[in-house]
Design an enzyme around this catalytic site. Structure first.
Site, PDB file in Angstrom:
ATOM      1  N   THR A  95       0.852  -1.188   0.000  1.00  0.00           N
ATOM      2  CA  THR A  95       0.000   0.000   0.000  1.00  0.00           C
ATOM      3  C   THR A  95       0.887   1.238   0.000  1.00  0.00           C
ATOM      4  O   THR A  95       1.899   1.286   0.706  1.00  0.00           O
ATOM      5  CB  THR A  95      -0.906  -0.012   1.259  1.00  0.00           C
ATOM      6  OG1 THR A  95      -1.660  -1.227   1.249  1.00  0.00           O
ATOM      7  CG2 THR A  95      -1.863   1.163   1.260  1.00  0.00           C
ATOM      8  N   GLU A 162      -1.563 -15.359  -8.437  1.00  0.00           N
ATOM      9  CA  GLU A 162      -1.294 -16.536  -7.612  1.00  0.00           C
ATOM     10  C   GLU A 162      -2.304 -16.593  -6.475  1.00  0.00           C
ATOM     11  O   GLU A 162      -2.474 -15.628  -5.760  1.00  0.00           O
ATOM     12  CB  GLU A 162       0.138 -16.433  -7.065  1.00  0.00           C
ATOM     13  CG  GLU A 162       0.574 -17.672  -6.330  1.00  0.00           C
ATOM     14  CD  GLU A 162       0.219 -18.928  -7.097  1.00  0.00           C
ATOM     15  OE1 GLU A 162       0.772 -19.139  -8.178  1.00  0.00           O
ATOM     16  OE2 GLU A 162      -0.640 -19.698  -6.618  1.00  0.00           O
ATOM     17  N   ALA A 165      -2.237 -19.810  -0.541  1.00  0.00           N
ATOM     18  CA  ALA A 165      -2.305 -19.228   0.797  1.00  0.00           C
ATOM     19  C   ALA A 165      -1.057 -19.662   1.552  1.00  0.00           C
ATOM     20  O   ALA A 165      -0.563 -20.779   1.366  1.00  0.00           O
ATOM     21  CB  ALA A 165      -3.560 -19.700   1.525  1.00  0.00           C
ATOM     22  N   LYS A 222      -8.374 -11.572  -9.145  1.00  0.00           N
ATOM     23  CA  LYS A 222      -7.529 -11.767  -7.967  1.00  0.00           C
ATOM     24  C   LYS A 222      -7.970 -10.833  -6.836  1.00  0.00           C
ATOM     25  O   LYS A 222      -8.125 -11.244  -5.684  1.00  0.00           O
ATOM     26  CB  LYS A 222      -6.058 -11.535  -8.343  1.00  0.00           C
ATOM     27  CG  LYS A 222      -5.093 -11.519  -7.195  1.00  0.00           C
ATOM     28  CD  LYS A 222      -4.970 -12.858  -6.494  1.00  0.00           C
ATOM     29  CE  LYS A 222      -4.292 -12.683  -5.173  1.00  0.00           C
ATOM     30  NZ  LYS A 222      -3.339 -13.612  -4.788  1.00  0.00           N
ATOM     31  N   CYS A 278      -2.001  -9.659   2.006  1.00  0.00           N
ATOM     32  CA  CYS A 278      -2.888  -9.441   0.857  1.00  0.00           C
ATOM     33  C   CYS A 278      -4.244  -8.815   1.172  1.00  0.00           C
ATOM     34  O   CYS A 278      -4.642  -7.861   0.509  1.00  0.00           O
ATOM     35  CB  CYS A 278      -3.103 -10.759   0.133  1.00  0.00           C
ATOM     36  SG  CYS A 278      -1.596 -11.348  -0.628  1.00  0.00           S
TER      37      CYS A 278
HETATM   38  C1  UDX Z   1       3.525 -11.147  -3.046  1.00  0.00           C
HETATM   39  C2  UDX Z   1       2.979 -10.681  -4.357  1.00  0.00           C
HETATM   40  O1  UDX Z   1       3.902 -10.773  -5.343  1.00  0.00           O
HETATM   41  C3  UDX Z   1       2.289  -9.403  -4.160  1.00  0.00           C
HETATM   42  O2  UDX Z   1       1.729  -8.910  -5.298  1.00  0.00           O
HETATM   43  C4  UDX Z   1       1.200  -9.742  -3.265  1.00  0.00           C
HETATM   44  O3  UDX Z   1       0.169  -8.846  -3.343  1.00  0.00           O
HETATM   45  C5  UDX Z   1       1.802  -9.941  -1.929  1.00  0.00           C
HETATM   46  O4  UDX Z   1       2.568 -11.059  -2.029  1.00  0.00           O
HETATM   47  P1  UDX Z   1       5.512 -11.515  -1.707  1.00  0.00           P
HETATM   48  O5  UDX Z   1       6.138 -12.591  -2.501  1.00  0.00           O
HETATM   49  O6  UDX Z   1       4.705 -11.914  -0.526  1.00  0.00           O
HETATM   50  O7  UDX Z   1       4.630 -10.633  -2.663  1.00  0.00           O
HETATM   51  O8  UDX Z   1       6.468 -10.348  -1.344  1.00  0.00           O
HETATM   52  P2  UDX Z   1       7.880 -10.408  -0.715  1.00  0.00           P
HETATM   53  O9  UDX Z   1       8.018 -11.621   0.122  1.00  0.00           O
HETATM   54  O10 UDX Z   1       8.086  -9.055  -0.161  1.00  0.00           O
HETATM   55  O11 UDX Z   1       8.837 -10.630  -1.998  1.00  0.00           O
HETATM   56  C6  UDX Z   1       9.063  -9.711  -2.972  1.00  0.00           C
HETATM   57  C7  UDX Z   1      10.550  -9.774  -3.331  1.00  0.00           C
HETATM   58  O12 UDX Z   1      10.799  -8.937  -4.458  1.00  0.00           O
HETATM   59  C8  UDX Z   1      11.491  -9.295  -2.229  1.00  0.00           C
HETATM   60  O13 UDX Z   1      12.397 -10.314  -1.902  1.00  0.00           O
HETATM   61  C9  UDX Z   1      12.212  -8.089  -2.843  1.00  0.00           C
HETATM   62  O14 UDX Z   1      13.560  -7.973  -2.451  1.00  0.00           O
HETATM   63  C10 UDX Z   1      12.077  -8.372  -4.314  1.00  0.00           C
HETATM   64  N1  UDX Z   1      12.210  -7.169  -5.161  1.00  0.00           N
HETATM   65  C11 UDX Z   1      11.449  -6.088  -4.912  1.00  0.00           C
HETATM   66  C12 UDX Z   1      13.104  -7.185  -6.223  1.00  0.00           C
HETATM   67  O15 UDX Z   1      13.816  -8.151  -6.439  1.00  0.00           O
HETATM   68  N2  UDX Z   1      13.175  -6.074  -7.030  1.00  0.00           N
HETATM   69  C13 UDX Z   1      12.456  -4.961  -6.796  1.00  0.00           C
HETATM   70  O16 UDX Z   1      12.573  -3.984  -7.540  1.00  0.00           O
HETATM   71  C14 UDX Z   1      11.559  -4.962  -5.708  1.00  0.00           C
HETATM   72  C1  UDX Z   2      -4.834 -15.155   1.046  1.00  0.00           C
HETATM   73  C2  UDX Z   2      -5.709 -15.935   0.072  1.00  0.00           C
HETATM   74  O1  UDX Z   2      -6.334 -17.021   0.755  1.00  0.00           O
HETATM   75  C3  UDX Z   2      -4.890 -16.449  -1.091  1.00  0.00           C
HETATM   76  O2  UDX Z   2      -5.724 -17.092  -2.046  1.00  0.00           O
HETATM   77  C4  UDX Z   2      -4.183 -15.272  -1.727  1.00  0.00           C
HETATM   78  O3  UDX Z   2      -3.355 -15.727  -2.777  1.00  0.00           O
HETATM   79  C5  UDX Z   2      -3.357 -14.499  -0.724  1.00  0.00           C
HETATM   80  O4  UDX Z   2      -4.183 -14.108   0.373  1.00  0.00           O
HETATM   81  P1  UDX Z   2      -3.121 -15.805   2.955  1.00  0.00           P
HETATM   82  O5  UDX Z   2      -3.220 -14.376   3.335  1.00  0.00           O
HETATM   83  O6  UDX Z   2      -1.784 -16.423   2.782  1.00  0.00           O
HETATM   84  O7  UDX Z   2      -3.893 -16.068   1.581  1.00  0.00           O
HETATM   85  O8  UDX Z   2      -3.872 -16.704   4.043  1.00  0.00           O
HETATM   86  P2  UDX Z   2      -5.403 -17.025   4.370  1.00  0.00           P
HETATM   87  O9  UDX Z   2      -5.481 -18.452   4.709  1.00  0.00           O
HETATM   88  O10 UDX Z   2      -6.311 -16.549   3.336  1.00  0.00           O
HETATM   89  O11 UDX Z   2      -5.642 -16.223   5.719  1.00  0.00           O
HETATM   90  C6  UDX Z   2      -5.683 -14.807   5.771  1.00  0.00           C
HETATM   91  C7  UDX Z   2      -6.057 -14.350   7.165  1.00  0.00           C
HETATM   92  O12 UDX Z   2      -7.420 -14.628   7.446  1.00  0.00           O
HETATM   93  C8  UDX Z   2      -5.256 -15.025   8.276  1.00  0.00           C
HETATM   94  O13 UDX Z   2      -4.918 -14.075   9.254  1.00  0.00           O
HETATM   95  C9  UDX Z   2      -6.222 -16.035   8.820  1.00  0.00           C
HETATM   96  O14 UDX Z   2      -5.957 -16.371  10.153  1.00  0.00           O
HETATM   97  C10 UDX Z   2      -7.526 -15.310   8.669  1.00  0.00           C
HETATM   98  N1  UDX Z   2      -8.702 -16.214   8.603  1.00  0.00           N
HETATM   99  C11 UDX Z   2      -8.836 -17.061   7.555  1.00  0.00           C
HETATM  100  C12 UDX Z   2      -9.657 -16.184   9.608  1.00  0.00           C
HETATM  101  O15 UDX Z   2      -9.540 -15.414  10.554  1.00  0.00           O
HETATM  102  N2  UDX Z   2     -10.730 -17.017   9.511  1.00  0.00           N
HETATM  103  C13 UDX Z   2     -10.907 -17.880   8.487  1.00  0.00           C
HETATM  104  O16 UDX Z   2     -11.927 -18.606   8.474  1.00  0.00           O
HETATM  105  C14 UDX Z   2      -9.923 -17.913   7.473  1.00  0.00           C
END
Ligand code: UDX
Ligand code: UDX
Length: 466
Positions: A95, A162, A165, A222, A278
């Site tokens: 954000t 993607e 979870a 998504k 997310c």
């Molecule tokens: C993911 C998804 O890609 C994002 O869109 C989603 O909404 C949240 O989850 P995630 O894999 O969880 O992101 O993020 P993070 O674990 O922060 O990994 C992103 C990586 O990209 C970091 O390791 C960072 O160093 C790398 N990065 C970032 C680059 O290599 N180049 C850049 O310019 C910016």
């Molecule tokens: C989520 C989506 O499920 C996944 O499809 C997307 O790609 C990324 O965002 P994630 O955030 O990894 O995945 O986990 P998720 O299992 O969805 O849980 C999100 C949050 O909701 C957690 O804090 C979990 O504890 C909470 N949750 C989930 C509840 O409180 N109650 C529920 O019944 C389910």
């Protein structure tokens, strides 16, 4: 088009596990995951497969099998881009914390940097795949950058969000409900690009589970999926408060409504609030998009999901304070769990952070035990809020490696994450070592009320009114 080399920019929670599974299932494809963060890449290349930068059940085994065979982790972004026919962008899209859309819109700075780098480096045609979650119509911005700054090579943009979870990433990747691929079906090269990605997934996913749509539908699907999932959690959490007032039990209500096949039983677990990288980010982004089209009612509707979630966290900490005789100042309050859900070391937007912050503002001494989260991460999460100085956070909050030590001399224990091990603790022993009356605030509803009650605890379970 046969893809032999894949590059993935971003070795995070999405890029790492996704590419490991592609490498395992497609031994004929060389997969290189690159990242600007050197220590992260070093950790992916580390000796110990139990200590990869991302903890996911089953991931260590897959990386062990594929790394060095056809899976590589590197910081040489240019080389990997150059060699690949297909490039996944999996960088983070947080954000925005500044300027227009601050606190709402997704920050696309890293996406743009990636697009510019791809444009600069590429000497052959590429398929660029958006893996990161992005606002609808981002593909057109990426395309414009690629087409106007590149070396006259052809780029096709696909959206392939993607849905994994955390905590079940490997399972979700191996057996996805569906794979979604958005592309430009109106041109020959667009169709070929879509087909190339379909072929990759077909190595292990049944054809009928691979959906193809236009790019905008894919991008928006998504955000919609995450909004719907989060909305279910906020809906059941809203009911949890009514349950507490009326003597109903939210788990019984959830079961009763979940057996209606139109509603379904998943994602109806009341909790201290959803976290993760997310849900909040994507809903705020959706709200921002709706507002930018002047759709104020739509924006307000979805914003309420986040407002409800904030309320759930706040009322959980308020309840701790009021139950402990309206003061927690100087009292030891133990947190079991800090991660945003079980089986992950990820703490982004975890409810524990805000609950702790509220209690620290009441001058409680918070002690934390989490099986997978480091103390460095816990302090970083709190310091990031900027509510008080880093020194004050260190003074007021302690992190323990042993759960029994964390609970010793405590006035109240709060369950913030649903780790399985918490259920099997020796609760009699914990009770003996606590200040009396000894309270448990179960923000995940995982403990046995009768058992805790018979030991002597005063037990509060989220959403339970009796
Ligand atoms: C993911 C998804 O890609 C994002 O869109 C989603 O909404 C949240 O989850 P995630 O894999 O969880 O992101 O993020 P993070 O674990 O922060 O990994 C992103 C990586 O990209 C970091 O390791 C960072 O160093 C790398 N990065 C970032 C680059 O290599 N180049 C850049 O310019 C910016
Ligand atoms: C989520 C989506 O499920 C996944 O499809 C997307 O790609 C990324 O965002 P994630 O955030 O990894 O995945 O986990 P998720 O299992 O969805 O849980 C999100 C949050 O909701 C957690 O804090 C979990 O504890 C909470 N949750 C989930 C509840 O409180 N109650 C529920 O019944 C389910």
């Amino acid at each position: 088009m046969k893809v032999k080399n894949i590059c993935c920019i971003g070795a995070g929670y999405v890029g790492g596990p996704t590419m490991a599974v592609i490498a395992e299932k497609c031994p004929h494809i060389k997969v290189t995951v690159v990242d600007i963060n050197e220590s992260r890449i070093a950790a992916w290349n580390g000796e110990n497969f139990d200590e990869l930068p991302v903890f996911e059940p089953g991931l260590g085994d897959i990386v062990k099998k594929t790394r060095g065979r056809n899976l590589f982790f590197s910081t040489n972004v240019d080389q990997a881009i150059n060699e690949a026919e297909m490039i996944f962008i999996s960088v983070n899209t947080p954000t925005k914390t500044y300027g227009k859309g601050k606190g709402m819109a997704a920050d696309l700075k890293y996406i743009e940097l990636c697009a510019r780098q791809i444009a600069r480096v590429s000497k052959t045609d590429k398929i660029v795949v958006e893996k990161s979650t992005l606002p609808v119509r981002t593909a057109s911005a990426i395309k414009s950058i690629l087409d106007n700054t590149g070396n006259n090579v052809q780029f096709e943009i696909l959206s392939n969000p993607e849905f994994l979870a955390e905590g079940t990433a490997v399972e979700d990747l191996l057996f996805p409900d569906r794979v979604l691929i958005g592309g430009d079906n109106s041109t020959d090269s667009g169709q070929k690009a879509i087909q190339a990605l379909v072929e990759i997934y077909s190595n292990w996913v049944a054809k009928e589970r691979i959906l193809t749509t236009n790019v905008w539908s894919s991008e928006l699907s998504k955000l919609t999926a995450n909004a719907f999932l989060a909305q279910r959690v906020s809906s059941i959490n809203a009911m949890s408060e009514i349950c507490e007032k009326t003597g109903a039990d939210v788990s019984e209500v959830a079961k009763a409504i979940g057996m209606d096949s139109r509603i379904g039983s998943k994602f109806l677990k009341a909790s201290v609030g959803f976290g993760g990288s997310c849900f909040q980010k994507d809903i705020l982004n959706l709200v921002y998009i709706a507002k930018s089209y002047g759709l104020d009612q739509v924006a307000d509707y979805w914003e309420q999901v986040v407002i409800m979630n904030d309320h759930q966290k706040q009322r959980f900490s308020d309840n701790i304070v009021s139950t402990l005789y309206n003061t927690v100042s100087g009292k030891k309050i133990t947190f079991l769990g800090w991660a945003f859900k079980k089986d992950t070391n990820d703490t982004r937007e975890s409810a524990a952070i805000n609950v702790a912050d509220n209690l620290l503002s009441e001058r409680a001494n918070v002690s934390v035990y989490d099986p997978k989260v480091s103390s460095k991460q816990i302090y970083a999460d709190l310091d990031y809020l900027g509510t008080r100085s880093n020194e004050e956070n260190k003074d007021l909050l302690s992190v323990y490696k042993d759960p029994y030590e964390a609970c010793k001399d405590s006035h109240g224990i709060a369950i913030l994450t649903e780790w399985d091990e918490f259920k099997n603790y020796d609760w009699k022993n914990i009770y003996k070592q606590m200040n009396k009356p000894a309270f448990v605030f179960d923000g995940r509803g995982i403990l046995d009320k009768d058992e805790l009650g018979s030991i002597g605890f005063i037990y509060y379970k989220i959403g339970s009114g009796d």
